[in-house]
Design a protein around this motif. Structure first.
Motif, PDB file in Angstrom:
ATOM      1  N   GLN A  70      33.059  44.328  41.132  1.00  0.00           N
ATOM      2  CA  GLN A  70      32.219  43.684  41.052  1.00  0.00           C
ATOM      3  C   GLN A  70      32.630  42.280  40.377  1.00  0.00           C
ATOM      4  O   GLN A  70      31.952  41.144  40.991  1.00  0.00           O
ATOM      5  N   PHE A  71      33.181  42.073  39.651  1.00  0.00           N
ATOM      6  CA  PHE A  71      33.782  40.826  38.956  1.00  0.00           C
ATOM      7  C   PHE A  71      34.327  39.963  40.037  1.00  0.00           C
ATOM      8  O   PHE A  71      34.208  38.790  40.313  1.00  0.00           O
ATOM      9  N   PHE A  72      35.352  40.696  40.874  1.00  0.00           N
ATOM     10  CA  PHE A  72      35.981  39.948  42.043  1.00  0.00           C
ATOM     11  C   PHE A  72      35.381  39.588  42.848  1.00  0.00           C
ATOM     12  O   PHE A  72      35.230  38.337  43.238  1.00  0.00           O
ATOM     13  N   ASP A  73      34.323  40.339  43.414  1.00  0.00           N
ATOM     14  CA  ASP A  73      33.386  39.832  44.724  1.00  0.00           C
ATOM     15  C   ASP A  73      32.644  38.509  44.059  1.00  0.00           C
ATOM     16  O   ASP A  73      32.057  37.649  44.855  1.00  0.00           O
ATOM     17  N   VAL A  74      32.075  38.681  42.811  1.00  0.00           N
ATOM     18  CA  VAL A  74      31.060  37.560  42.658  1.00  0.00           C
ATOM     19  C   VAL A  74      31.859  36.339  41.996  1.00  0.00           C
ATOM     20  O   VAL A  74      31.630  35.159  42.155  1.00  0.00           O
ATOM     21  N   HIS A  75      33.131  36.497  41.097  1.00  0.00           N
ATOM     22  CA  HIS A  75      33.698  35.420  40.329  1.00  0.00           C
ATOM     23  C   HIS A  75      35.028  35.159  40.836  1.00  0.00           C
ATOM     24  O   HIS A  75      35.395  33.810  40.605  1.00  0.00           O
ATOM     25  N   VAL A  76      35.673  35.895  41.823  1.00  0.00           N
ATOM     26  CA  VAL A  76      37.167  35.401  42.209  1.00  0.00           C
ATOM     27  C   VAL A  76      36.945  35.017  43.638  1.00  0.00           C
ATOM     28  O   VAL A  76      37.496  33.934  44.087  1.00  0.00           O
ATOM     29  N   GLU A  77      36.622  36.213  44.448  1.00  0.00           N
ATOM     30  CA  GLU A  77      36.792  35.744  45.872  1.00  0.00           C
ATOM     31  C   GLU A  77      36.151  34.385  46.463  1.00  0.00           C
ATOM     32  O   GLU A  77      36.630  33.781  47.303  1.00  0.00           O
ATOM     33  N   PRO A  78      34.802  34.114  45.702  1.00  0.00           N
ATOM     34  CA  PRO A  78      34.357  32.737  46.360  1.00  0.00           C
ATOM     35  C   PRO A  78      35.238  31.707  46.026  1.00  0.00           C
ATOM     36  O   PRO A  78      34.827  30.507  46.552  1.00  0.00           O
ATOM     37  N   THR A  79      36.325  31.596  45.146  1.00  0.00           N
ATOM     38  CA  THR A  79      37.280  30.648  44.774  1.00  0.00           C
ATOM     39  C   THR A  79      38.401  30.250  45.768  1.00  0.00           C
ATOM     40  O   THR A  79      39.339  29.440  45.527  1.00  0.00           O
ATOM     41  N   LEU A  80      38.685  31.308  46.134  1.00  0.00           N
ATOM     42  CA  LEU A  80      39.892  31.589  47.014  1.00  0.00           C
ATOM     43  C   LEU A  80      39.978  30.972  48.423  1.00  0.00           C
ATOM     44  O   LEU A  80      39.884  31.621  49.440  1.00  0.00           O
ATOM     45  N   VAL A  81      40.320  29.864  48.378  1.00  0.00           N
ATOM     46  CA  VAL A  81      40.266  28.905  49.653  1.00  0.00           C
ATOM     47  C   VAL A  81      41.572  28.906  50.359  1.00  0.00           C
ATOM     48  O   VAL A  81      41.636  29.467  51.620  1.00  0.00           O
ATOM     49  N   ASN A  82      42.562  28.737  49.847  1.00  0.00           N
ATOM     50  CA  ASN A  82      44.114  28.775  50.123  1.00  0.00           C
ATOM     51  C   ASN A  82      44.604  29.911  50.251  1.00  0.00           C
ATOM     52  O   ASN A  82      44.104  30.868  49.519  1.00  0.00           O
ATOM     53  N   PRO A  83      45.430  30.412  51.172  1.00  0.00           N
ATOM     54  CA  PRO A  83      45.982  31.964  51.429  1.00  0.00           C
ATOM     55  C   PRO A  83      46.251  32.201  50.159  1.00  0.00           C
ATOM     56  O   PRO A  83      47.198  31.840  49.412  1.00  0.00           O
ATOM     57  N   THR A  84      46.017  33.400  49.534  1.00  0.00           N
ATOM     58  CA  THR A  84      46.222  34.003  48.281  1.00  0.00           C
ATOM     59  C   THR A  84      46.066  35.681  48.396  1.00  0.00           C
ATOM     60  O   THR A  84      45.507  36.476  48.905  1.00  0.00           O
ATOM     61  N   PHE A  85      47.571  36.104  48.029  1.00  0.00           N
ATOM     62  CA  PHE A  85      47.788  37.650  47.951  1.00  0.00           C
ATOM     63  C   PHE A  85      47.173  38.128  46.843  1.00  0.00           C
ATOM     64  O   PHE A  85      47.663  37.670  45.649  1.00  0.00           O
ATOM     65  N   VAL A  86      46.297  38.871  46.759  1.00  0.00           N
ATOM     66  CA  VAL A  86      45.716  39.694  45.465  1.00  0.00           C
ATOM     67  C   VAL A  86      46.285  40.926  45.380  1.00  0.00           C
ATOM     68  O   VAL A  86      46.342  41.939  46.275  1.00  0.00           O
ATOM     69  N   THR A  87      47.036  41.220  44.204  1.00  0.00           N
ATOM     70  CA  THR A  87      47.627  42.473  43.996  1.00  0.00           C
ATOM     71  C   THR A  87      47.022  43.255  43.064  1.00  0.00           C
ATOM     72  O   THR A  87      45.972  42.839  42.173  1.00  0.00           O
TER      73      THR A  87
END
Length: 511
Positions: free
Chosen positions: A371-388
């Motif tokens: 839930q935190f990722f979908d709302v607060h993180v994903e909308p900021t990731l413009v350039n390629p980012t590997f999330v682990t």
């Protein structure tokens, strides 16, 4: 009105167009002939003509060309005329004269041509007084009659839904559309070339499955009459590809369709193309390395640059790409000091979203992470980012991290605020896999339609021993969106899923 199907559905032909067909046949002109030899594409004529003047063309380019194309422009000038025709490769002008064609062909064919008709022509190259390369026609034939109106040439054919419903019209009207799908073809070919070059073997696994596995998704359900059993269109090929690794194929990939009975949006189509690959003796880190090289190579080939516009952004694919854990990103972008503390997660969420104070909020760390990722993180990731660093709870097929069993060795690649790829070191412990399948089955029985089924045969396969393996899925449609600058998945799928309509006429103002 004429019957167009066994069910009795009707199609409205324009009576005036039908009269034209009848008149052509009465005059001895077949509107849909067959057997004409086409020797060149139009681009080859343009290449042969180059910048040669008319005199040089007559002396050096003696080839007699036989071509075919769709009529896009026509200008009648008494006993002569010009037209522009188009095929897949390009456009060229043709020049006709009554003296060259003969009176019968000039009157019965040239004068009766309408925009949209396919024409066949035989002739030699020339250059007009204005310097335009043209084919001087010694023979002209109607190749296929168009009996529908074309969009108004000034308005064009721009309405997105109409273009997607009538892709055949969109393709020959709009060069941009043709270019998008040429680039998509380059991407698919580039994916295959990369993995073939890395020693992977392309395989095919079942589209119809007794148990849909490999992803948390709602499947399409059907019935196999001969077998007398319920079956499912696959949501992912993963579990079959890993069976092949058990069987001894150590590098395999499949590039094919998946089906998920879920929503339709700018990023989702119920039928979509996925590349999945599995490599024995590798880890999820190896796959991140593969993906970085693969996508940057494709970007340079398809777009000619590592800086590609996408909506309001310009995505920079320059390497190296950022690699960051979920907890690191949630701490950084949502201000959660300890993402593993349930109480802190809840209190921070309510602090950020006071309207949710009485809402039914997540009960587990894994669901909070999502839930935190979908709302607060994903909308900021413009350039390629590997999330682990994904929690084990939300990763039922991934291998637990050896040092931190609460997370798995998994990544997702995000570009332009959307997920493009998902990969992980595979869970190859059959006992652990059985327990995680059971947890998914329990969730399904409690009402989670997207939870996985228990696949006993896959557990049996793992019981024979699968070597340490890493696997990844890449969404081909979304990758095509990124590399062609299209922000809707419907613009990179030739025939996207659309709500059915009774008819799809051309735009108002048709010629």
């Amino acid at each position: 009105r004429m019957d167009r199907s066994a069910e009795g559905a009707m199609f409205d032909f324009d009576p005036r167009r039908l009269e034209k067909l009848a008149a052509l046949r009465e005059s001895g002109v077949e509107p849909y002939p067959n057997g004409h030899n086409v020797t060149h594409r139009l681009a080859e004529l343009i290449e042969a003509g180059g910048d040669k003047d008319d005199a040089t063309l007559k002396e050096e380019v003696l080839t007699e060309f036989r071509i075919a194309g769709r009529l896009r422009f026509k200008n009648e000038m008494g006993k002569a005329g010009f037209a522009r025709i188009q095929d897949e490769s390009g456009r060229i002008q043709i020049f006709v004269r009554k003296n060259d064609l003969g009176e019968e062909a000039f009157d019965a064919i040239w004068k009766k041509l309408d925009l949209g008709d396919w024409v066949w022509a035989r002739g030699t190259l020339m250059r007009t007084r204005k310097g335009e390369l043209s084919l001087r026609c010694a023979e002209l034939q109607l190749y296929a009659k168009c009996i529908e109106s074309l969009p108004d040439k000034h308005k064009g054919f721009t309405d997105p839904e109409q273009r997607q419903r009538m892709r055949y019209l969109d393709l020959f009207i709009n060069e941009d559309t043709r270019e998008t799908f040429r680039k998509r073809s380059m991407i698919v070919r580039g994916l295959r070339n990369y993995f073939d070059g890395q020693g992977f073997m392309e395989v095919e696994t079942p589209m119809l499955q007794a148990i849909p596995g490999g992803a948390n998704a709602r499947p399409f359900v059907t019935h196999h009459n001969a077998l007398g059993m319920e079956m499912f269109l696959r949501v992912a090929p993963e579990l079959y590809l890993k069976r092949l690794v058990v069987g001894g194929f150590e590098r395999v990939y499949e590039l094919n369709r998946n089906f998920r009975n879920e929503g339709v949006s700018l990023r989702h189509n119920p039928e979509f193309t996925m590349l999945e690959f599995y490599q024995a003796h590798a880890t999820y880190i190896d796959l991140m390395d593969h993906t970085e090289v693969l996508v940057t190579e494709l970007a340079e080939k398809v777009a000619g640059s590592l800086q590609i516009p996408y909506g309001d952004d310009v995505v920079d694919y320059s390497r190296p790409w950022r690699r960051a854990s979920m907890e690191e990103l949630i701490t950084e972008l949502a201000g959660v000091a300890n993402p593993w503390d349930l109480e802190e997660l809840r209190s921070r969420w309510i602090e950020l979203h006071p309207e949710d104070a009485e809402a039914d909020l997540p009960k587990t760390v894994g669901k909070w992470f999502e839930q935190f990722f979908d709302v607060h993180v994903e909308p900021t990731l413009v350039n390629p980012t590997f999330v682990t660093g994904y929690p084990t709870e939300i990763s039922p097929l991934s291998r637990r991290n050896d040092e931190r069993p609460e997370i798995v060795d998994r990544f997702e690649l995000f570009v332009a605020r959307q997920e493009i790829a998902n990969g992980f070191s595979e869970l190859n412990d059959p006992v652990d896999q059985a327990a995680r399948f059971q947890a998914q089955a329990d969730a399904k029985s409690s009402g989670d339609d997207e939870a996985m089924f228990f696949d006993a045969d896959y557990v049996r396969a793992l019981s024979y021993g699968m070597p340490p393996t890493a696997g990844e899925g890449i969404g081909v449609d979304r990758l095509a969106m990124l590399l062609t600058g299209q922000t809707s998945i419907r613009e990179v799928v030739l025939f996207p899923a659309l709500r059915q309509k009774a008819s799809a006429p051309a735009e108002d103002g048709a010629e």
